[in-house]
Design an enzyme around this catalytic site. Sequence first.
Site, PDB file in Angstrom:
ATOM      1  CG  ASP A 160      -1.990   0.830   1.380  1.00 42.58           C
ATOM      2  OD1 ASP A 160      -2.250   1.545   0.407  1.00 42.58           O
ATOM      3  OD2 ASP A 160      -2.649   0.826   2.433  1.00 42.58           O
ATOM      4  CG  ASP A 221      -8.962   3.535   2.116  1.00 41.56           C
ATOM      5  OD1 ASP A 221      -8.268   3.270   1.107  1.00 41.56           O
ATOM      6  OD2 ASP A 221      -8.505   3.541   3.274  1.00 41.56           O
TER       7      ASP A 221
END
Length: 411
Positions: A160, A221
């Site tokens: 990430d 997200d």
Amino acid sequence: MIPVRRALAVLAGLTMVGTLTTTAHAAEPAPTPALGWNSWNTFGCDINEQLIRDTADSMVSSGMAAAGYEYVVIDDCWFDPQRAADGSLRAHPERFPSGIKALADYVHAKGLKFGIYQVPTELTCAQRGGAYPGATGSLGHEAQDAQTFADWGVDYLKYDWCSPEGTLEDQIAGFTLMRDALHATGRDILYSINANSYHPDKNGAKYDWSNIADQWRTTEDIKPVWRTGNPNTYPMGVTDIIDVTEPLREWAGPGHWNDPDMLEVGVYDVEGFPGLTDTEAAAHFSMWAMLAAPMIAGNDLRSIPDGVHGILTNRAVLAVNQDPKGVAADRVRDDGDLEVWARPLAGGDVAVALFNRSDKTAKISTTAKEVGAKGSRHRVTDLWTGKKWLSHGTISAEVPSHGVTLLRLKR
Ligand code: GLA
């Protein structure tokens, strides 16, 4: 400390040549989209080894494993904020006192696979945001960390970005470096990347990552909400993500998948979002199946309400997601709030989603021709109700507000 941007520029210079000549994987860890569970959406940083063991137990006892779910993935906050004296990563000593290898062994003994989280930069997202101490990212430790993961028996790495710095080329270099480091261990590790976190450019949706990763996040997200109205910025709702991901459909195919983020089915009360209704959750699940997306559950598997269980283990819908042809759905009609999506399946069947974004029940109609189904007579199955009928060219249904009627057409 070397600034991230400069360090990555150096890495870019070193690795770009290799990028052109190396293939992503000798084996194929993701011939169909990954099915599994990840700790983040419900638990955030509040994780420990008992939770992960209980989750693996529940994945089996709930019937999710039998339905195809395979990966148990620990997200951010599993590690000791300090690396060991030799630079290697260690598990957080109080939260994971038995260590990660023992946990991976436990998950494997259940017949499941084990996944973990790390970043190509200096700080994980929780470290960057100040929610977790330390600076344990993989920058400068790529080969060492890849080997640690392989030694522990990791089967899946979520990698990430978690930095506002770096050009697209820096990101390509950083993600390629870990791809090659994983490859060099000889272990088959599914490689899941996210170029968007903390980064202003949201390059997940701007570059075809299929030569680098098995799956790549397309957006910021997801949260358990139908719509935020945000373009590709935090936080995203189900429909916002669908809109960003739909134009990227050609990047998806066997071994490489667009990842519109993890499931919010059965996830409630997060950052002020109460959660999806069961109708919305089934629509979310239907559309992820249509998009050929990884389906990584994010709910608490230790107690699954019946409605949520029925959604997550619907085998007819999972079969659409796992279809071996691996073609992502196309939005074949967009009438504003009412849409028709079609996904061609192996053997000539077609999956059709009648998608109602409006706040009222609506009749949505399409034709076999519009969805690309050959022939004039089709056996139609509603994959949520199980109802079957014969169609002579026209297909229609009353679709509830924020709902999807998901159909399978067979000639
Ligand atoms: C980013 C990712 C999330 C999660 C968190 C962990 O925001 O996009 O999926 O991994 O980091 O901090």
